[in-house]
Motif scaffolding. Structure first.
Motif: not given
Length: 160
Positions: A40-64
């Protein structure tokens, strides 16, 4: 409405950040951050993964804030991010930044929940990628006041 991406999690991570971020994620990977799967930094996050490979990422922007669905995942973390530009960027850490996926959101503090699943199958089958053996990352983002990072659910690789 969710957006689905396929990202290369080079160096076992994906990045979630403000479009104007100058945050340096190179120093966030402490022993604790690796264990948490979250840098974590103030304006950036690094999300760790279990693999060093292509991953499927779903992104959902929500109101709450979404409901707690952590029972459906192996590892779940949350952190705050200062979104001064109003554009959330999601990319693999070595992806070309101008081509990264962008999502419009209100400016100010947001909360990002990163939920990961299928981790054991992904680790066992790292060289044989199929939809059944790919790590899946679900990112949910919503406006929220700043709060400390939180590990909701922790996965540990029982094979290691």
């Amino acid at each position: 409405m969710a957006t689905n991406l396929e990202l290369f999690a080079d160096y076992f991570q994906i990045h979630v950040l403000d479009d104007g971020s100058e945050g340096d994620l190179s120093d966030v990977w402490t022993e604790q951050a690796v264990s948490d799967g979250l840098g974590v930094t103030e304006d950036a996050l690094a999300i760790g993964t279990a693999v060093n490979a292509t991953v499927t990422v779903g992104v959902d922007v929500l109101a709450a804030q979404p409901v707690d669905d952590s029972d459906d995942f192996d590892h779940v973390v949350e952190a705050s991010l200062d979104l001064t530009s109003g554009r959330l960027v999601v990319l693999g850490c070595t992806d070309y930044f101008p081509d990264a996926a962008r999502f419009e959101m209100p400016t100010g503090w947001i909360r990002v929940r990163a939920s990961r699943r299928n981790l054991a199958a992904a680790v066992r089958s790292e060289s044989d990628r199929t939809p059944e053996t790919s790590e899946q990352v679900w990112l949910q983002a919503w406006p929220a006041p700043y709060a400390e990072p939180h590990i909701i659910k922790r996965w540990t690789d029982s094979a290691s």
